[in-house]
Motif scaffolding. Sequence first.
Motif, mmCIF file in Angstrom:
data_model
loop_
_atom_site.group_PDB
_atom_site.id
_atom_site.type_symbol
_atom_site.label_atom_id
_atom_site.label_comp_id
_atom_site.label_asym_id
_atom_site.label_seq_id
_atom_site.Cartn_x
_atom_site.Cartn_y
_atom_site.Cartn_z
ATOM 1 N N ARG A 25 1.427 13.763 2.266
ATOM 2 C CA ARG A 25 0.776 12.493 2.629
ATOM 3 C C ARG A 25 1.227 12.024 4.004
ATOM 4 O O ARG A 25 2.412 12.032 4.318
ATOM 5 C CB ARG A 25 1.095 11.435 1.581
ATOM 6 C CG ARG A 25 0.615 10.024 1.934
ATOM 7 C CD ARG A 25 0.802 9.097 0.750
ATOM 8 N NE ARG A 25 2.175 9.070 0.285
ATOM 9 C CZ ARG A 25 3.092 8.192 0.695
ATOM 10 N NH1 ARG A 25 2.766 7.258 1.570
ATOM 11 N NH2 ARG A 25 4.320 8.249 0.220
ATOM 12 N N GLU A 26 0.258 11.602 4.810
ATOM 13 C CA GLU A 26 0.529 11.041 6.133
ATOM 14 C C GLU A 26 -0.317 9.788 6.336
ATOM 15 O O GLU A 26 -1.515 9.793 6.041
ATOM 16 C CB GLU A 26 0.197 12.044 7.245
ATOM 17 C CG GLU A 26 1.055 13.296 7.249
ATOM 18 C CD GLU A 26 0.672 14.225 8.384
ATOM 19 O OE1 GLU A 26 -0.183 13.833 9.204
ATOM 20 O OE2 GLU A 26 1.227 15.327 8.452
ATOM 21 N N PRO A 27 0.266 8.691 6.834
ATOM 22 C CA PRO A 27 -0.538 7.488 7.097
ATOM 23 C C PRO A 27 -1.443 7.705 8.304
ATOM 24 O O PRO A 27 -1.098 8.438 9.241
ATOM 25 C CB PRO A 27 0.519 6.419 7.378
ATOM 26 C CG PRO A 27 1.710 7.189 7.876
ATOM 27 C CD PRO A 27 1.686 8.506 7.151
ATOM 28 N N TYR B 151 -4.837 7.058 4.458
ATOM 29 C CA TYR B 151 -3.843 8.125 4.434
ATOM 30 C C TYR B 151 -4.553 9.479 4.413
ATOM 31 O O TYR B 151 -5.649 9.607 3.876
ATOM 32 C CB TYR B 151 -2.954 8.006 3.193
ATOM 33 C CG TYR B 151 -2.253 6.676 3.065
ATOM 34 C CD1 TYR B 151 -0.950 6.503 3.495
ATOM 35 C CD2 TYR B 151 -2.919 5.582 2.503
ATOM 36 C CE1 TYR B 151 -0.314 5.280 3.381
ATOM 37 C CE2 TYR B 151 -2.293 4.353 2.380
ATOM 38 C CZ TYR B 151 -0.992 4.204 2.827
ATOM 39 O OH TYR B 151 -0.371 2.991 2.714
ATOM 40 N N TYR B 152 -3.885 10.480 4.992
ATOM 41 C CA TYR B 152 -4.383 11.849 4.978
ATOM 42 C C TYR B 152 -3.567 12.702 4.003
ATOM 43 O O TYR B 152 -2.353 12.529 3.871
ATOM 44 C CB TYR B 152 -4.283 12.489 6.362
ATOM 45 C CG TYR B 152 -5.399 12.146 7.309
ATOM 46 C CD1 TYR B 152 -6.725 12.409 6.992
ATOM 47 C CD2 TYR B 152 -5.118 11.576 8.553
ATOM 48 C CE1 TYR B 152 -7.752 12.097 7.867
ATOM 49 C CE2 TYR B 152 -6.140 11.271 9.447
ATOM 50 C CZ TYR B 152 -7.452 11.529 9.089
ATOM 51 O OH TYR B 152 -8.471 11.225 9.957
ATOM 52 N N PHE B 153 -4.273 13.636 3.372
ATOM 53 C CA PHE B 153 -3.616 14.672 2.566
ATOM 54 C C PHE B 153 -4.181 16.024 2.974
ATOM 55 O O PHE B 153 -5.392 16.150 3.179
ATOM 56 C CB PHE B 153 -3.898 14.453 1.076
ATOM 57 C CG PHE B 153 -3.197 13.269 0.480
ATOM 58 C CD1 PHE B 153 -1.954 13.419 -0.120
ATOM 59 C CD2 PHE B 153 -3.776 12.014 0.527
ATOM 60 C CE1 PHE B 153 -1.305 12.325 -0.671
ATOM 61 C CE2 PHE B 153 -3.138 10.914 -0.011
ATOM 62 C CZ PHE B 153 -1.902 11.070 -0.619
ATOM 63 N N PRO B 154 -3.332 17.052 3.119
ATOM 64 C CA PRO B 154 -3.852 18.391 3.431
ATOM 65 C C PRO B 154 -4.734 18.902 2.315
ATOM 66 O O PRO B 154 -4.459 18.664 1.127
ATOM 67 C CB PRO B 154 -2.584 19.242 3.601
ATOM 68 C CG PRO B 154 -1.519 18.494 2.864
ATOM 69 C CD PRO B 154 -1.858 17.045 2.979
ATOM 70 N N PRO C 109 0.802 -1.232 0.000
ATOM 71 C CA PRO C 109 0.000 0.000 0.000
ATOM 72 C C PRO C 109 0.830 1.275 0.000
ATOM 73 O O PRO C 109 0.494 2.236 -0.719
ATOM 74 C CB PRO C 109 -0.832 -0.122 1.289
ATOM 75 C CG PRO C 109 -0.905 -1.593 1.536
ATOM 76 C CD PRO C 109 0.411 -2.139 1.089
ATOM 77 N N ASP C 110 1.913 1.317 0.776
ATOM 78 C CA ASP C 110 2.723 2.530 0.837
ATOM 79 C C ASP C 110 3.350 2.847 -0.529
ATOM 80 O O ASP C 110 3.406 4.011 -0.940
ATOM 81 C CB ASP C 110 3.821 2.381 1.891
ATOM 82 C CG ASP C 110 3.279 2.441 3.303
ATOM 83 O OD1 ASP C 110 2.134 2.916 3.490
ATOM 84 O OD2 ASP C 110 3.977 1.999 4.237
ATOM 85 N N THR C 111 3.813 1.821 -1.220
ATOM 86 C CA THR C 111 4.414 2.024 -2.538
ATOM 87 C C THR C 111 3.372 2.508 -3.538
ATOM 88 O O THR C 111 3.619 3.417 -4.336
ATOM 89 C CB THR C 111 5.058 0.722 -3.038
ATOM 90 O OG1 THR C 111 6.085 0.323 -2.124
ATOM 91 C CG2 THR C 111 5.665 0.914 -4.419
#
Length: 278
Positions: free
Chosen positions: A228-230, A247-250, A212-214
Amino acid sequence: MNKRLIKVGIPVVAVALLAFAIWGPEQITRYQDRGILNRIRSETAENESAGYRYTLNSNEKLYLLSKCLNNQAKQESELSAMTQVENGAVDYRDLTGAYALVVNRQEPSGQEITEEQIFEICNRELEELRRQGILPQGVREVTAASYSSELYSAIDVLEPRNNMVVWKVSLSTDTQNADKANRLIDAYIDADTGKIYEFYVRTEGKWADIDPDTVMEAWSGYLGLSGREPLEEANPLSETTPYFEKYYFPGMNDGRTLVTLGFYEGINELFLKIENGR
Protein backbone atom coordinates in the motif's frame (compact mmCIF):
# COMPACT_ATOMS: atom_id res chain seq x y z
CA MET A 1 12.15 -93.65 -3.24
CA ASN A 2 11.73 -90.21 -1.69
CA LYS A 3 15.11 -89.09 -2.97
CA ARG A 4 14.19 -90.24 -6.46
CA LEU A 5 10.90 -88.28 -6.31
CA ILE A 6 12.74 -85.20 -5.13
CA LYS A 7 15.26 -85.46 -7.97
CA VAL A 8 12.42 -85.77 -10.49
CA GLY A 9 10.21 -83.12 -8.84
CA ILE A 10 12.80 -80.31 -8.71
CA PRO A 11 13.22 -80.08 -12.50
CA VAL A 12 9.44 -80.27 -13.00
CA VAL A 13 8.86 -77.41 -10.57
CA ALA A 14 11.63 -75.36 -12.16
CA VAL A 15 10.13 -75.87 -15.63
CA ALA A 16 6.66 -74.89 -14.32
CA LEU A 17 8.01 -71.71 -12.73
CA LEU A 18 9.90 -70.81 -15.90
CA ALA A 19 6.76 -71.34 -18.00
CA PHE A 20 4.69 -69.19 -15.63
CA ALA A 21 7.30 -66.44 -15.73
CA ILE A 22 7.13 -66.40 -19.53
CA TRP A 23 3.42 -66.86 -20.24
CA GLY A 24 1.75 -66.12 -16.89
CA PRO A 25 1.71 -62.26 -16.94
CA GLU A 26 0.35 -62.23 -20.50
CA GLN A 27 -2.50 -64.59 -19.57
CA ILE A 28 -3.36 -62.56 -16.45
CA THR A 29 -3.44 -59.35 -18.51
CA ARG A 30 -5.75 -60.94 -21.08
CA TYR A 31 -8.06 -62.08 -18.29
CA GLN A 32 -8.19 -58.57 -16.80
CA ASP A 33 -8.74 -57.00 -20.23
CA ARG A 34 -11.84 -59.17 -20.79
CA GLY A 35 -13.42 -57.42 -17.79
CA ILE A 36 -12.68 -53.93 -19.13
CA LEU A 37 -12.58 -53.92 -22.93
CA ASN A 38 -15.79 -53.41 -24.93
CA ARG A 39 -17.71 -52.38 -21.79
CA ILE A 40 -19.05 -48.89 -21.07
CA ARG A 41 -18.45 -47.53 -17.58
CA SER A 42 -19.57 -44.17 -16.16
CA GLU A 43 -18.16 -42.23 -13.23
CA THR A 44 -19.36 -39.00 -11.65
CA ALA A 45 -16.66 -36.32 -11.56
CA GLU A 46 -16.74 -33.89 -8.64
CA ASN A 47 -17.61 -30.32 -9.69
CA GLU A 48 -17.60 -31.36 -13.31
CA SER A 49 -19.21 -28.08 -14.41
CA ALA A 50 -16.88 -25.86 -12.41
CA GLY A 51 -13.80 -26.32 -14.58
CA TYR A 52 -10.29 -25.26 -13.65
CA ARG A 53 -9.79 -21.90 -12.02
CA TYR A 54 -6.39 -20.33 -11.62
CA THR A 55 -5.80 -19.11 -8.06
CA LEU A 56 -5.17 -15.37 -7.77
CA ASN A 57 -3.66 -13.70 -4.73
CA SER A 58 -5.41 -10.83 -2.93
CA ASN A 59 -3.65 -8.04 -4.84
CA GLU A 60 -4.41 -9.73 -8.16
CA LYS A 61 -8.08 -10.21 -7.29
CA LEU A 62 -8.42 -6.57 -6.27
CA TYR A 63 -6.78 -5.45 -9.51
CA LEU A 64 -8.90 -7.75 -11.70
CA LEU A 65 -12.14 -6.60 -10.07
CA SER A 66 -11.15 -2.94 -10.42
CA LYS A 67 -10.43 -3.40 -14.13
CA CYS A 68 -13.74 -5.15 -14.69
CA LEU A 69 -15.72 -2.51 -12.77
CA ASN A 70 -14.01 0.23 -14.81
CA ASN A 71 -14.85 -1.46 -18.10
CA GLN A 72 -18.60 -1.78 -17.77
CA ALA A 73 -19.17 0.04 -21.04
CA LYS A 74 -22.58 -1.52 -21.71
CA GLN A 75 -25.74 -1.63 -19.66
CA GLU A 76 -25.68 -4.70 -17.43
CA SER A 77 -28.73 -6.33 -19.05
CA GLU A 78 -27.36 -5.80 -22.56
CA LEU A 79 -23.93 -7.14 -21.73
CA SER A 80 -25.44 -10.09 -19.92
CA ALA A 81 -27.64 -11.01 -22.87
CA MET A 82 -24.71 -10.68 -25.25
CA THR A 83 -22.44 -12.98 -23.27
CA GLN A 84 -24.82 -15.83 -22.45
CA VAL A 85 -24.94 -19.04 -24.45
CA GLU A 86 -27.26 -22.02 -24.16
CA ASN A 87 -25.30 -23.93 -21.54
CA GLY A 88 -24.90 -20.87 -19.32
CA ALA A 89 -21.18 -20.43 -20.00
CA VAL A 90 -19.58 -17.20 -21.13
CA ASP A 91 -18.61 -16.91 -24.78
CA TYR A 92 -15.33 -15.02 -24.60
CA ARG A 93 -15.31 -14.35 -28.34
CA ASP A 94 -18.28 -12.00 -28.03
CA LEU A 95 -16.97 -9.92 -25.13
CA THR A 96 -15.98 -6.33 -25.84
CA GLY A 97 -12.72 -5.03 -24.35
CA ALA A 98 -10.05 -6.76 -22.34
CA TYR A 99 -12.02 -7.05 -19.08
CA ALA A 100 -15.68 -7.77 -18.37
CA LEU A 101 -18.00 -8.09 -15.39
CA VAL A 102 -20.94 -10.27 -16.40
CA VAL A 103 -23.89 -11.77 -14.58
CA ASN A 104 -23.14 -15.39 -13.72
CA ARG A 105 -26.17 -17.50 -14.66
CA GLN A 106 -24.63 -20.74 -13.41
CA GLU A 107 -25.17 -22.11 -9.92
CA PRO A 108 -22.19 -21.53 -7.61
CA SER A 109 -19.83 -24.49 -7.44
CA GLY A 110 -19.35 -26.44 -4.25
CA GLN A 111 -16.47 -24.13 -3.29
CA GLU A 112 -18.43 -20.88 -3.63
CA ILE A 113 -20.94 -19.12 -1.40
CA THR A 114 -24.50 -19.97 -2.40
CA GLU A 115 -27.51 -17.68 -2.61
CA GLU A 116 -28.83 -19.23 0.61
CA GLN A 117 -25.57 -18.43 2.42
CA ILE A 118 -24.69 -14.97 1.10
CA PHE A 119 -26.55 -12.85 3.67
CA GLU A 120 -25.26 -14.88 6.60
CA ILE A 121 -21.70 -14.58 5.25
CA CYS A 122 -22.17 -10.85 4.60
CA ASN A 123 -23.26 -10.30 8.22
CA ARG A 124 -20.28 -12.28 9.45
CA GLU A 125 -17.91 -10.06 7.46
CA LEU A 126 -19.70 -6.85 8.49
CA GLU A 127 -19.15 -7.87 12.10
CA GLU A 128 -15.46 -8.42 11.37
CA LEU A 129 -15.18 -4.99 9.71
CA ARG A 130 -16.86 -3.39 12.72
CA ARG A 131 -14.55 -5.27 15.07
CA GLN A 132 -11.47 -4.00 13.22
CA GLY A 133 -12.72 -0.41 13.15
CA ILE A 134 -13.16 -0.35 9.37
CA LEU A 135 -16.91 0.23 9.71
CA PRO A 136 -18.75 2.14 12.45
CA GLN A 137 -20.36 0.04 15.16
CA GLY A 138 -23.87 1.18 14.30
CA VAL A 139 -24.04 -0.46 10.84
CA ARG A 140 -26.97 -2.88 10.87
CA GLU A 141 -27.16 -6.45 9.63
CA VAL A 142 -28.48 -7.32 6.17
CA THR A 143 -31.56 -9.49 5.62
CA ALA A 144 -33.02 -11.31 2.64
CA ALA A 145 -36.21 -9.29 3.07
CA SER A 146 -34.46 -5.94 2.60
CA TYR A 147 -31.55 -6.78 0.28
CA SER A 148 -30.95 -8.26 -3.15
CA SER A 149 -27.96 -10.31 -4.31
CA GLU A 150 -26.48 -11.00 -7.74
CA LEU A 151 -23.61 -13.30 -8.72
CA TYR A 152 -21.02 -11.92 -11.17
CA SER A 153 -17.94 -13.24 -12.98
CA ALA A 154 -15.01 -10.87 -13.35
CA ILE A 155 -12.97 -12.00 -16.37
CA ASP A 156 -9.71 -11.08 -18.05
CA VAL A 157 -10.88 -11.79 -21.60
CA LEU A 158 -7.40 -12.00 -23.09
CA GLU A 159 -6.23 -14.32 -20.29
CA PRO A 160 -9.39 -16.20 -19.21
CA ARG A 161 -7.63 -18.16 -16.47
CA ASN A 162 -7.58 -14.83 -14.59
CA ASN A 163 -11.16 -14.81 -13.32
CA MET A 164 -13.04 -14.55 -10.08
CA VAL A 165 -16.64 -14.73 -8.89
CA VAL A 166 -18.20 -12.06 -6.68
CA TRP A 167 -21.57 -11.39 -5.08
CA LYS A 168 -23.05 -7.90 -5.22
CA VAL A 169 -25.29 -7.26 -2.22
CA SER A 170 -27.50 -4.15 -2.45
CA LEU A 171 -30.21 -2.54 -0.37
CA SER A 172 -33.41 -3.36 -2.23
CA THR A 173 -35.14 -0.54 -4.10
CA ASP A 174 -38.49 -2.34 -4.04
CA THR A 175 -39.56 -0.55 -0.87
CA GLN A 176 -40.00 3.19 -1.42
CA ASN A 177 -38.65 5.59 1.21
CA ALA A 178 -36.80 2.75 2.92
CA ASP A 179 -34.87 3.75 6.02
CA LYS A 180 -31.21 3.89 4.98
CA ALA A 181 -29.76 5.04 8.28
CA ASN A 182 -26.87 2.84 9.44
CA ARG A 183 -27.36 0.49 6.52
CA LEU A 184 -25.08 -1.12 4.00
CA ILE A 185 -26.06 0.29 0.59
CA ASP A 186 -23.84 -1.77 -1.76
CA ALA A 187 -20.95 -4.20 -1.43
CA TYR A 188 -18.92 -6.54 -3.63
CA ILE A 189 -18.10 -9.78 -1.83
CA ASP A 190 -15.64 -12.52 -2.82
CA ALA A 191 -17.73 -15.62 -3.60
CA ASP A 192 -14.87 -17.88 -2.44
CA THR A 193 -13.76 -16.22 0.81
CA GLY A 194 -16.65 -13.93 1.72
CA LYS A 195 -14.26 -10.96 2.06
CA ILE A 196 -15.74 -7.53 1.28
CA TYR A 197 -13.88 -5.51 -1.35
CA GLU A 198 -15.95 -2.42 -2.07
CA PHE A 199 -18.69 -0.94 0.11
CA TYR A 200 -21.00 2.03 0.62
CA VAL A 201 -22.63 2.45 4.06
CA ARG A 202 -24.77 5.11 5.74
CA THR A 203 -23.54 6.08 9.19
CA GLU A 204 -24.18 8.52 12.00
CA GLY A 205 -20.52 9.53 12.14
CA LYS A 206 -18.53 12.31 10.52
CA TRP A 207 -15.40 12.35 8.35
CA ALA A 208 -13.58 14.10 11.21
CA ASP A 209 -14.11 10.94 13.30
CA ILE A 210 -12.27 8.77 10.73
CA ASP A 211 -8.53 8.20 10.50
CA PRO A 212 -8.13 7.11 6.85
CA ASP A 213 -4.64 5.66 7.26
CA THR A 214 -5.74 3.51 10.21
CA VAL A 215 -8.84 2.31 8.35
CA MET A 216 -6.87 1.46 5.23
CA GLU A 217 -4.20 -0.37 7.21
CA ALA A 218 -6.91 -2.49 8.85
CA TRP A 219 -8.70 -3.13 5.54
CA SER A 220 -5.40 -4.10 3.87
CA GLY A 221 -4.72 -6.62 6.60
CA TYR A 222 -8.29 -7.91 6.44
CA LEU A 223 -7.93 -8.73 2.73
CA GLY A 224 -4.28 -9.75 2.93
CA LEU A 225 -3.11 -6.97 0.61
CA SER A 226 0.48 -5.79 0.38
CA GLY A 227 2.40 -2.81 -0.99
CA ARG A 228 0.00 0.00 0.00
CA GLU A 229 1.16 3.50 -0.92
CA PRO A 230 -0.71 6.79 -0.33
CA LEU A 231 -1.49 8.91 -3.39
CA GLU A 232 0.11 12.26 -2.69
CA GLU A 233 -1.64 15.43 -3.87
CA ALA A 234 -4.73 13.76 -5.28
CA ASN A 235 -6.78 15.84 -7.72
CA PRO A 236 -9.51 17.50 -5.59
CA LEU A 237 -11.87 17.37 -8.60
CA SER A 238 -11.58 13.59 -8.94
CA GLU A 239 -14.42 13.09 -6.43
CA THR A 240 -17.78 14.73 -5.82
CA THR A 241 -16.84 15.21 -2.18
CA PRO A 242 -13.87 17.00 -0.58
CA TYR A 243 -13.58 14.27 2.05
CA PHE A 244 -11.44 11.44 0.71
CA GLU A 245 -8.00 9.83 0.66
CA LYS A 246 -6.55 7.66 -2.11
CA TYR A 247 -4.10 4.77 -2.02
CA TYR A 248 -2.31 2.55 -4.55
CA PHE A 249 -1.84 -1.20 -4.38
CA PRO A 250 0.33 -3.22 -6.81
CA GLY A 251 -1.71 -5.40 -9.15
CA MET A 252 -0.87 -7.58 -12.15
CA ASN A 253 1.66 -7.03 -14.94
CA ASP A 254 3.02 -3.85 -13.29
CA GLY A 255 -0.52 -2.46 -13.03
CA ARG A 256 -1.94 -0.80 -9.93
CA THR A 257 -5.28 -0.57 -8.15
CA LEU A 258 -6.48 2.81 -6.89
CA VAL A 259 -8.52 2.59 -3.67
CA THR A 260 -10.50 5.58 -2.43
CA LEU A 261 -11.83 5.94 1.10
CA GLY A 262 -14.29 8.81 1.22
CA PHE A 263 -17.35 10.36 2.84
CA TYR A 264 -20.44 12.05 1.41
CA GLU A 265 -21.52 14.73 3.86
CA GLY A 266 -25.26 15.38 4.06
CA ILE A 267 -26.25 11.76 3.54
CA ASN A 268 -23.47 10.59 5.87
CA GLU A 269 -22.27 7.85 3.53
CA LEU A 270 -18.88 6.27 4.04
CA PHE A 271 -17.49 4.53 0.96
CA LEU A 272 -14.52 2.48 -0.13
CA LYS A 273 -14.28 2.04 -3.88
CA ILE A 274 -11.72 0.45 -6.16
CA GLU A 275 -10.59 1.71 -9.56
CA ASN A 276 -7.94 0.88 -12.09
CA GLY A 277 -4.81 2.82 -11.21
CA ARG A 278 -3.03 1.95 -14.48
